[in-house]
Write an enzyme that holds these catalytic residues in place. Structure first.
Site, PDB file in Angstrom:
ATOM      1  N   LYS A  30     -23.613  31.619 109.793  1.00 43.46           N
ATOM      2  CA  LYS A  30     -23.330  30.397 110.567  1.00 43.46           C
ATOM      3  C   LYS A  30     -22.482  30.723 111.800  1.00 43.46           C
ATOM      4  O   LYS A  30     -21.849  31.786 111.867  1.00 43.46           O
ATOM      5  CB  LYS A  30     -22.598  29.390 109.673  1.00 43.46           C
ATOM      6  CG  LYS A  30     -21.213  29.850 109.229  1.00 43.46           C
ATOM      7  CD  LYS A  30     -20.635  28.937 108.152  1.00 43.46           C
ATOM      8  CE  LYS A  30     -19.262  29.416 107.717  1.00 43.46           C
ATOM      9  NZ  LYS A  30     -18.798  28.769 106.487  1.00 43.46           N
ATOM     10  N   ARG A 113     -14.306  18.499  99.810  1.00 42.39           N
ATOM     11  CA  ARG A 113     -14.651  18.462 101.232  1.00 42.39           C
ATOM     12  C   ARG A 113     -16.070  17.935 101.373  1.00 42.39           C
ATOM     13  O   ARG A 113     -16.333  17.021 102.118  1.00 42.39           O
ATOM     14  CB  ARG A 113     -14.515  19.873 101.825  1.00 42.39           C
ATOM     15  CG  ARG A 113     -14.788  19.964 103.300  1.00 42.39           C
ATOM     16  CD  ARG A 113     -14.584  21.377 103.840  1.00 42.39           C
ATOM     17  NE  ARG A 113     -15.558  22.338 103.311  1.00 42.39           N
ATOM     18  CZ  ARG A 113     -15.683  23.584 103.755  1.00 42.39           C
ATOM     19  NH1 ARG A 113     -14.878  24.032 104.713  1.00 42.39           N
ATOM     20  NH2 ARG A 113     -16.582  24.397 103.245  1.00 42.39           N
ATOM     21  N   TYR A 235       0.317  35.849 135.805  1.00 48.95           N
ATOM     22  CA  TYR A 235       0.865  34.511 136.020  1.00 48.95           C
ATOM     23  C   TYR A 235       2.298  34.408 135.504  1.00 48.95           C
ATOM     24  O   TYR A 235       2.592  34.838 134.393  1.00 48.95           O
ATOM     25  CB  TYR A 235       0.003  33.470 135.303  1.00 48.95           C
ATOM     26  CG  TYR A 235      -1.307  33.187 136.011  1.00 48.95           C
ATOM     27  CD1 TYR A 235      -1.325  32.599 137.274  1.00 48.95           C
ATOM     28  CD2 TYR A 235      -2.512  33.505 135.406  1.00 48.95           C
ATOM     29  CE1 TYR A 235      -2.527  32.334 137.922  1.00 48.95           C
ATOM     30  CE2 TYR A 235      -3.717  33.249 136.045  1.00 48.95           C
ATOM     31  CZ  TYR A 235      -3.722  32.659 137.298  1.00 48.95           C
ATOM     32  OH  TYR A 235      -4.903  32.407 137.936  1.00 48.95           O
ATOM     33  N   MET A 278      -7.880  33.941 132.589  1.00 48.72           N
ATOM     34  CA  MET A 278      -9.169  33.451 132.093  1.00 48.72           C
ATOM     35  C   MET A 278     -10.200  34.581 132.011  1.00 48.72           C
ATOM     36  O   MET A 278     -10.916  34.696 131.018  1.00 48.72           O
ATOM     37  CB  MET A 278      -9.694  32.332 132.995  1.00 48.72           C
ATOM     38  CG  MET A 278     -10.890  31.611 132.407  1.00 48.72           C
ATOM     39  SD  MET A 278     -11.497  30.265 133.432  1.00 48.72           S
ATOM     40  CE  MET A 278     -10.171  29.089 133.357  1.00 48.72           C
TER      41      MET A 278
HETATM   42  C1  PLP Z   1     -18.589  29.706 105.381  1.00 53.86           C
HETATM   43  C2  PLP Z   1     -19.074  29.549 104.000  1.00 53.86           C
HETATM   44  C3  PLP Z   1     -19.230  30.659 103.158  1.00 53.86           C
HETATM   45  C4  PLP Z   1     -18.740  32.039 103.498  1.00 53.86           C
HETATM   46  O1  PLP Z   1     -17.337  32.086 103.339  1.00 53.86           O
HETATM   47  P1  PLP Z   1     -16.537  33.452 103.560  1.00 53.86           P
HETATM   48  O2  PLP Z   1     -15.123  33.078 103.269  1.00 53.86           O
HETATM   49  O3  PLP Z   1     -16.718  33.828 104.996  1.00 53.86           O
HETATM   50  O4  PLP Z   1     -17.098  34.449 102.634  1.00 53.86           O
HETATM   51  C5  PLP Z   1     -19.823  30.448 101.924  1.00 53.86           C
HETATM   52  N1  PLP Z   1     -20.202  29.212 101.531  1.00 53.86           N
HETATM   53  C6  PLP Z   1     -20.034  28.125 102.300  1.00 53.86           C
HETATM   54  C7  PLP Z   1     -20.471  26.801 101.785  1.00 53.86           C
HETATM   55  C8  PLP Z   1     -19.457  28.239 103.559  1.00 53.86           C
HETATM   56  O5  PLP Z   1     -19.283  27.154 104.312  1.00 53.86           O
END
Ligand code: PLP
Length: 325
Positions: A30, A113, A235, A278
């Site tokens: 992701k 969550r 800066y 930047m």
């Molecule tokens: C991001 C995520 C993971 C991976 O978590 P890590 O701590 O990076 O291993 C696994 N499952 C879900 C649902 C996540 O959102």
């Protein structure tokens, strides 16, 4: 120009290590593969033999649709899409709106969550049966796997119980059993049983102890000069030199996704001084061609009050990625 180098052998070493715990890996890619670059990273994963990945949304899934057998989308659209896309169901409400037939059920075992509550399972399974959805997977997520706590085992036990109930339902209704997955990176070595698949993110990228860093960030040299005794640089001149020193300005800044700093920061072989700009920063020493900003985010993160995930994920997608074989 700055460049991200992706160390393929380190990635493979991390995957080999995880495979010893459980060879069935759902690689979490992701957020642009935690900032590594989703396309380059997917190529390497495919070379290794990874068949299933998890992404954030349909947009990311489309980008990698030809690389993997199954793409699990954490926060999907409601509309029907590709056969190799699996939609995560995060709530009963979402399930009712959903029109895509291939799903993974997320169970809220204690993080509170996202996910279906254990008491909603019967209702949810009825809906899945009646709509003729293919339940491909069932999973849950740990809230506290990075510390020693009871929560891990409470969540683990709840998940085991949920698994039993779902399998009983499937058996009774002649539905195919889904596969079960629970372990994120920190939980990999903490569970008595890792179920059918593990679901690591940060471990793959080498952002936690015990795993090798995949990302290296280097910046090209823009200019060099002598900073005379008593002069400040950058800066607000937050760095003032107490002697004549050689300094180099390099082509990377907070606009490229580095964290902002006001008073220097440790790099791999030298240190940045003053405030980061930047698109550039000033480092100690006379460098000719390029400067390594970091080659292990676990070291670099010590400069800041944050976590390795946060540094990696913000590295700009505009920076070129080069795979180092
Ligand atoms: C991001 C995520 C993971 C991976 O978590 P890590 O701590 O990076 O291993 C696994 N499952 C879900 C649902 C996540 O959102």
């Amino acid at each position: 120009m700055a460049t991200v180098y992706l160390h393929k052998q380190n990635l493979f070493d991390n995957l080999n290590k995880i495979s010893k715990i459980n060879p069935n890996i759902l690689a979490v890619i992701k957020d642009n593969a935690y900032g590594h670059g989703i396309i380059s990273f997917s190529k390497m994963l495919k070379d290794y033999g990874i068949k299933k990945v998890c992404v954030k949304n349909n947009n990311e899934a489309e980008i990698v649709r030809n690389y993997f057998e199954e793409i699990i989308i954490f926060f999907p659209d409601t509309k029907r899409s590709a056969l190799n896309f699996s939609y995560c169901i995060n709530s009963l409400k979402q399930l009712k709106k959903n029109r895509h037939p291939y799903i993974h059920l997320k169970i809220d075992t204690g993080m509170h969550r996202n996910g279906i509550l254990p008491e909603e399972i019967d209702e949810v399974m009825e809906i899945i049966k009646n709509k003729n959805y293919e339940l491909r997977g069932v999973f849950s997520h740990f809230c506290c796997a990075d510390e020693i706590s009871n929560d891990l085992f409470i969540q683990y036990e709840r998940f085991k119980d949920v698994k039993k109930r779902i399998e009983t339902f499937c058996k009774k209704n002649e539905m195919k059993f889904p596969y079960f997955h629970l372990a994120n990176s920190y939980a990999l070595d903490k569970l008595p049983d890792t179920f059918d698949y593990v679901r690591p993110g940060i471990a793959i990228y080498g952002g936690i102890e015990g795993y090798k860093p995949v990302m290296e960030l280097r910046a090209d040299v823009l200019s060099n000069r002598i900073l005379k005794k008593g002069w400040g640089c950058g800066y607000n001149k937050t760095f003032i030199s107490n002697k004549d020193i050689e300094i180099t300005t390099v082509d990377v800044g907070y606009g490229d996704g580095l964290p902002y700093f006001k008073n220097g920061c440790r790099l791999k072989y030298t240190e940045a001084i003053g405030k980061i700009s930047m698109d550039s920063m000033i480092v100690k020493g006379d460098f000719d061609k390029e400067v390594v900003v970091f080659d292990d985010v676990k070291e670099f993160v010590k400069n800041f009050d944050t976590i390795t995930y946060d540094i990696l994920v913000k590295i700009s997608p505009r920076i070129k990625r080069i795979i180092k074989e």
